[in-house]
Write a protein that holds these residues in place. Structure first.
Motif, short mmCIF file in Angstrom:
data_model
loop_
_atom_site.label_atom_id
_atom_site.label_comp_id
_atom_site.label_asym_id
_atom_site.label_seq_id
_atom_site.Cartn_x
_atom_site.Cartn_y
_atom_site.Cartn_z
N GLY A 275 0.82 -1.21 0.00
CA GLY A 275 0.00 0.00 0.00
C GLY A 275 0.85 1.25 0.00
O GLY A 275 1.91 1.31 0.65
N GLY A 276 0.38 2.24 -0.74
CA GLY A 276 1.11 3.51 -0.83
C GLY A 276 1.33 4.15 0.53
O GLY A 276 2.30 4.88 0.75
N LYS A 277 0.43 3.86 1.45
CA LYS A 277 0.56 4.41 2.81
C LYS A 277 1.88 3.93 3.43
O LYS A 277 2.61 4.70 4.04
CB LYS A 277 -0.63 3.93 3.64
CG LYS A 277 -0.78 4.61 4.97
CD LYS A 277 -2.06 4.14 5.67
CE LYS A 277 -3.24 5.01 5.35
NZ LYS A 277 -4.45 4.72 6.15
N TRP B 233 -3.02 15.15 3.76
CA TRP B 233 -3.58 13.80 3.88
C TRP B 233 -3.38 13.37 5.34
O TRP B 233 -2.30 13.56 5.90
CB TRP B 233 -2.87 12.84 2.93
CG TRP B 233 -3.34 11.43 3.02
CD1 TRP B 233 -4.64 10.99 3.10
CD2 TRP B 233 -2.52 10.26 3.06
NE1 TRP B 233 -4.67 9.62 3.18
CE2 TRP B 233 -3.38 9.14 3.15
CE3 TRP B 233 -1.15 10.03 3.01
CZ2 TRP B 233 -2.92 7.84 3.21
CZ3 TRP B 233 -0.68 8.73 3.06
CH2 TRP B 233 -1.57 7.65 3.15
N ASN C 199 2.35 16.76 -2.26
CA ASN C 199 1.28 15.85 -2.66
C ASN C 199 0.40 16.52 -3.71
O ASN C 199 -0.53 17.23 -3.40
CB ASN C 199 0.46 15.45 -1.41
CG ASN C 199 -0.77 14.62 -1.74
OD1 ASN C 199 -1.83 14.78 -1.13
ND2 ASN C 199 -0.67 13.73 -2.68
N ASN D 234 -4.78 15.07 -1.92
CA ASN D 234 -5.86 14.63 -1.06
C ASN D 234 -5.67 15.46 0.21
O ASN D 234 -4.60 15.35 0.82
CB ASN D 234 -5.74 13.14 -0.72
CG ASN D 234 -6.78 12.67 0.27
OD1 ASN D 234 -7.67 13.42 0.63
ND2 ASN D 234 -6.65 11.43 0.72
N ASP E 232 4.41 12.58 -2.96
CA ASP E 232 3.35 11.58 -2.99
C ASP E 232 2.50 11.84 -4.23
O ASP E 232 1.69 12.77 -4.25
CB ASP E 232 2.53 11.68 -1.69
CG ASP E 232 1.39 10.67 -1.65
OD1 ASP E 232 1.12 10.02 -2.67
OD2 ASP E 232 0.77 10.56 -0.57
N TYR F 23 -2.15 10.27 -6.92
CA TYR F 23 -3.28 10.60 -7.81
C TYR F 23 -2.81 11.12 -9.17
O TYR F 23 -3.56 11.79 -9.86
CB TYR F 23 -4.18 11.65 -7.13
CG TYR F 23 -4.87 11.15 -5.89
CD1 TYR F 23 -6.11 10.52 -5.94
CD2 TYR F 23 -4.27 11.28 -4.63
CE1 TYR F 23 -6.74 10.05 -4.80
CE2 TYR F 23 -4.88 10.80 -3.47
CZ TYR F 23 -6.12 10.20 -3.57
OH TYR F 23 -6.74 9.73 -2.43
N SER G 213 -3.76 1.79 -6.09
CA SER G 213 -5.05 1.86 -5.40
C SER G 213 -6.07 2.75 -6.12
O SER G 213 -7.19 2.32 -6.37
CB SER G 213 -4.86 2.40 -3.99
OG SER G 213 -4.01 1.56 -3.26
N LYS G 214 -5.66 3.98 -6.41
CA LYS G 214 -6.63 4.95 -6.90
C LYS G 214 -6.79 4.87 -8.41
O LYS G 214 -7.89 4.92 -8.94
CB LYS G 214 -6.21 6.37 -6.50
CG LYS G 214 -5.71 6.51 -5.07
CD LYS G 214 -6.80 6.45 -4.03
CE LYS G 214 -6.20 6.55 -2.63
NZ LYS G 214 -7.18 6.61 -1.57
N ARG H 178 -3.64 -3.56 -1.81
CA ARG H 178 -2.53 -3.08 -1.01
C ARG H 178 -1.20 -3.18 -1.77
O ARG H 178 -0.32 -3.99 -1.43
CB ARG H 178 -2.43 -3.80 0.36
CG ARG H 178 -3.72 -3.91 1.14
CD ARG H 178 -4.46 -2.58 1.29
NE ARG H 178 -3.65 -1.54 1.92
CZ ARG H 178 -3.59 -0.29 1.43
NH1 ARG H 178 -4.23 0.07 0.33
NH2 ARG H 178 -2.85 0.59 2.04
C1 LIG Z 1 -2.45 11.20 -0.76
C2 LIG Z 1 -2.48 9.74 -0.54
N1 LIG Z 1 -1.31 9.09 -0.51
C3 LIG Z 1 -1.25 7.77 -0.30
C4 LIG Z 1 -2.40 7.05 -0.10
C5 LIG Z 1 -2.25 5.57 0.17
O1 LIG Z 1 -2.89 4.75 -0.71
P1 LIG Z 1 -2.89 3.17 -0.48
O2 LIG Z 1 -2.21 2.86 0.78
O3 LIG Z 1 -4.33 2.77 -0.48
O4 LIG Z 1 -2.16 2.61 -1.68
C6 LIG Z 1 -3.64 7.67 -0.10
C7 LIG Z 1 -4.87 6.93 0.19
O5 LIG Z 1 -5.87 7.44 0.62
C8 LIG Z 1 -3.68 9.06 -0.34
O6 LIG Z 1 -4.83 9.72 -0.38
#
Ligand SMILES: Cc1ncc(COP(=O)(O)O)c(C=O)c1O
Length: 397
Positions: free
Chosen positions: A103-105, A129, A175, A179, A207, A210, A241-242, A250
């Motif tokens: 996951g990007g998180k 975010w 970012n 978001n 980041d 998007y 993800s997006k 993930r």
């Molecule tokens: C700005 C931003 N970065 C990273 C993420 C992480 O995405 P994920 O962990 O679902 O791949 C999100 C998810 O909401 C996001 O909005």
């Protein structure tokens, strides 16, 4: 009688749960209880993952791709990521610079802990975010918020960044598209901000989750491509993800200079190891079966764009609300300050009275706004914005 258990760690005590997940959970619970809820809270596409991506994952599973894989990801996927950066941005990299994470998180978090030590300061543009401040705190570092509200289109100026820098500043988070605001920086704006970061020898965590969700012919900027100097200091996070409606899979990606990538991979090797092996084959298909993926993305983008314009127009018809037309992601961030209510109270009452779920701007470090996600059906958007108008009509201004 035995003693009560000892207190949990300071990390556990100080972490704040994600407010966006909390709103979404509450909305889903109300819906499960039979309420007719209009949810604008979720930050995930309402589309399903395209079939060819699922098929590739299922085929991999059946072919026995069920074992541990290299920590930073299977080689063909890392190569496909290198290839797409070359094709989309002319960025030349090697697979040693790519890490695929759960996951990007997690990619963002690894970027923070690879660069920041306890006491270091991190510049976090607000509205932010929700996870950035928490990640920074979990690294023992200190988030320094710099607010850019709707007067600057939610975009920082170089002066704002400059004034937040101290001798302890180590990292700048960017970012774009953003978001929660959907704001997209121009290349020139990013060049000016990055020049400030370079002057102070900061690392940059860009980041770009998007990057593919942009409208009005806007082109995303890959910060690492701004200059050689930027490239050697920039950790680029992106993901599946997006863009490809793969939130539950993930899978996120990091592209970083080789020494940083090596450190991130080593950190990941002790914290999570590789992303599910068969899931990586699905991600590979997203990048290599280009025509099918492009067709799916085109359909999703057309829907997001239509909803974006509709929601923006309807919001601006509501007396007391002003909303900018964001050019990226799938969020709008209307200003509700004219109602004189705290945004949390506004959202709580909106949910209670009209069953409309929205996230208060204060969750993103910007009091007086709402974050509305239009990654939901046209019907829900139309119904929800109608209820919002009714709710606002009942408020004093
Ligand atoms: C700005 C931003 N970065 C990273 C993420 C992480 O995405 P994920 O962990 O679902 O791949 C999100 C998810 O909401 C996001 O909005």
């Amino acid at each position: 009688m035995s003693n009560p258990p000892a207190p949990l760690s300071t990390w556990a005590q100080n972490v704040s749960p994600s407010p966006t997940i909390a709103v979404d959970t509450k909305a889903k619970a109300l819906a499960a209880a039979g309420e007719d809820v209009c949810g604008f809270g979720a930050g995930e596409p309402d589309f399903d993952t395209p079939e060819h991506i699922k098929d590739a994952c299922i085929a991999a599973l059946r072919a026995g791709k069920t074992k541990y894989a290299p920590t930073p990801g299977i080689e063909p996927l890392r190569q496909a990521i290198v290839d797409r950066y070359a094709a989309e941005y002319g960025l030349k990299a090697t697979t040693s610079q790519v890490i695929v994470s759960p996951g990007g998180k997690f990619n963002c978090y690894l970027g923070v802990i690879a660069t920041c030590s306890p006491g270091d300061e991190v510049i976090v543009p607000a509205p932010y975010w929700v996870s950035y401040p928490e990640m920074v705190k979990l690294a023992g570092a200190v988030p320094k918020f710099v607010l850019a509200d709707d007067r600057t289109g939610f975009r920082l100026t170089p002066q704002m960044v400059e004034s937040a820098i101290t001798p302890r500043t180590k990292l700048l988070i960017l970012n774009s598209p953003s978001n929660p605001t959907g704001a997209v920086y121009t290349r020139a704006e990013l060049e000016a901000i990055v020049a400030v970061a370079l002057k102070h020898n900061l690392y940059i965590l860009s980041d770009e989750m998007y990057e593919h969700l942009v409208y009005d012919g806007v082109k995303p900027t890959c910060v690492a491509t701004l200059s050689k100097e930027a490239e050697v200091r920039t950790i680029t996070v992106a993901g599946f993800s997006k863009t490809y409606a793969m939130t539950g899979w993930r899978i996120g990606t990091t592209l970083a200079p080789a020494p940083i990538a090596k450190a991130i991979s080593e950190l990941q090797s002790q914290m999570s190891s590789n992303v599910s092996t068969f899931a990586q084959y699905g991600a590979l298909a997203a990048l290599t079966e280009k025509e099918k993926t492009a067709a799916a993305l085109k359909t999703m983008l057309a829907a997001f764009d239509r909803r974006r314009k509709y929601l923006h127009a309807e919001l601006n018809k509501i007396p007391g609300i002003t909303c900018q037309l964001a050019q990226g992601a799938f969020y709008l961030f209307p200003n509700i300050t004219s109602f004189g209510l705290k945004d949390q109270d506004f959202c709580a009452r909106l949910l209670e009275q009209e069953k409309v779920a929205a996230v208060p701007g204060s969750a993103f470090g910007a009091e007086g706004y709402l974050r509305l996600s239009y990654a939901t059906s046209d019907e829900i958007i139309a119904k929800g914005v109608g209820r919002l108008a009714k709710f606002c009509a009942g408020l004093k201004r």
